[in-house]
Design a protein around this motif. Structure first.
Motif: not given
Length: 397
Positions: A301-312, A374-384
């Motif tokens: 799920a972590a890999y998916e969240e990171v990849e989706n954040a980068l794609v978005n 919002a995508d930048v914030v999501t990526l920030y959270k996804a990368l810990g």
């Protein structure tokens, strides 16, 4: 800072850390001797018998010798759980920080939308005034006036909805900060002029996922589960315990300490047949498998969240660039239409229409800007918790 210090969810997670830390000492105490001290007195009177009294003092020391390290396994398991609760707090911290940021961006976006909507409504009222004048001179039909009135009603309804949404978002921000809804007031602001989109470096290393607190917590709970399996298996081995008893009893309180008896009772316990121990081993092994599967699920799920954040983020940035180009072109059209109006080549209505098209494009650009943030914030959270520019630079070499 307000949310981190006042959010009750974070306070609850911090309390769990204290509980887990206290449980380490509780488990470690299982390897220590215990000492019990007791005193008592007995008073008895029977018919035709003398009054009898007796005083007693006794102590008992018990010690289960942990020769196989069963308690150490339990301490290791609880220590891993303690570190997992710390990671849980970090995950809660990132969640709160992300929600506060996105909610704040939404409030600023709604502020700009309200401002644009007020301008659109003002233009709609001006258009309606022109239409009513033209209708009074018989230049347009009544249906066109009614259509514009309906348009103004729509704009007014949307303005009310925007203000409601802002109040709800402001209440949500108050709750995140640990204050009652209605007590927090956010001053109106500009999203595009106040919040700039940070640069996200290319080539983000995947080892940043090792800093994700949910992945760390899941890994630590796998270690804890395996330690509990080891503890359950060690319970099948013989155990040695020492029990020492000492005490004194007398009919007189003054003679209580004149005599003292002591006894030592070593014992060896051989668990020849104990179905509970075998069941405990199987249960702990099954739980370890569940925890291991949870860890794998968390990593996937972590890999998916990171990849989706980068794609978005990439797609929304491209969309924002296209919208920016559209706004620039419509602004040029609006300026040319104003010049044509001054030259008498177009009517005021055409100017209003071009301005309305520009306003719609600006609102779309504003929404796109908020999406990228919002995508930048999501990526920030996804990368810990973001990324290190130094580590990214080294990873790209």
């Amino acid at each position: 800072e307000r949310a981190i210090s006042g959010n009750f969810a974070l306070k609850s997670l911090a309390g769990r850390i204290e509980v887990a830390n206290a449980q380490i000492a509780e488990v470690r105490a299982g390897a220590q001797p215990t000492l019990d001290l007791g005193t008592g007195a007995s008073f008895e009177k029977t018919t035709s018998q003398r009054f009898a009294r007796q005083f007693s003092l006794g102590t008992q020391v018990s010690w289960d010798i942990d020769i196989w390290g069963r308690v150490d396994k339990a301490v290791q398991a609880q220590s891993a759980e303690f570190r997992a609760t710390e990671a849980d707090w970090r995950a809660g911290y990132l969640q709160i920080v992300s929600r506060v940021s996105i909610t704040y961006f939404q409030i600023l976006q709604l502020d700009e939308q309200i401002e644009h909507q007020q301008r659109a409504l003002a233009k709609g009222n001006r258009i309606l005034s022109i239409f009513e004048t033209m209708r009074s001179h018989g230049l347009i039909p009544q249906t066109q006036v009614l259509r514009q009135r309906a348009e103004n009603n729509r704009l007014t309804k949307e303005l009310i909805e925007l203000r409601r949404s802002r109040d709800v978002a402001q209440n949500a921000l108050a709750t995140l900060g640990g204050v009652p809804a209605g007590e927090l007031r956010v001053e109106p602001g500009q999203l595009q002029g106040r919040v700039r989109i940070p640069a996200v470096p290319m080539g983000l290393p995947l080892d940043l996922l090792s800093r994700r607190p949910d992945v760390v917590a899941a890994e630590l709970r796998v270690l804890s589960a395996h330690d509990l399996v080891g503890q359950a298996k060690l319970a099948q081995l013989p155990s040695i315990s020492l029990t020492g008893r000492g005490g004194s009893a007398s009919f007189s309180l003054g003679d209580l300490l004149r005599s003292f008896t002591f006894g030592l009772l070593p014992s060896i316990n051989l668990p020849v047949l104990n179905p509970g121990i075998q069941a405990r081993v199987k249960t702990s092994e099954a739980q370890a498998k569940v925890v291991a599967d949870d860890y794998r699920r968390t990593v996937i799920a972590a890999y998916e969240e990171v990849e989706n954040a980068l794609v978005n983020l990439d797609a929304h940035r491209q969309q924002r660039d296209e919208l920016q180009a559209q706004v620039d072109q419509l602004r040029a059209v609006a300026q040319q239409t104003e010049a044509q109006l001054a030259a008498g080549m177009v009517s005021q209505l055409e100017v209003f229409e071009s301005e309305r098209s520009l306003l719609a494009a600006e609102l779309a650009l504003l929404a796109s800007h908020q999406e990228v943030l919002a995508d930048v914030v999501t990526l920030y959270k996804a990368l810990g918790g973001g990324w290190s520019a130094t580590r990214v630079a080294h990873a790209g070499r």
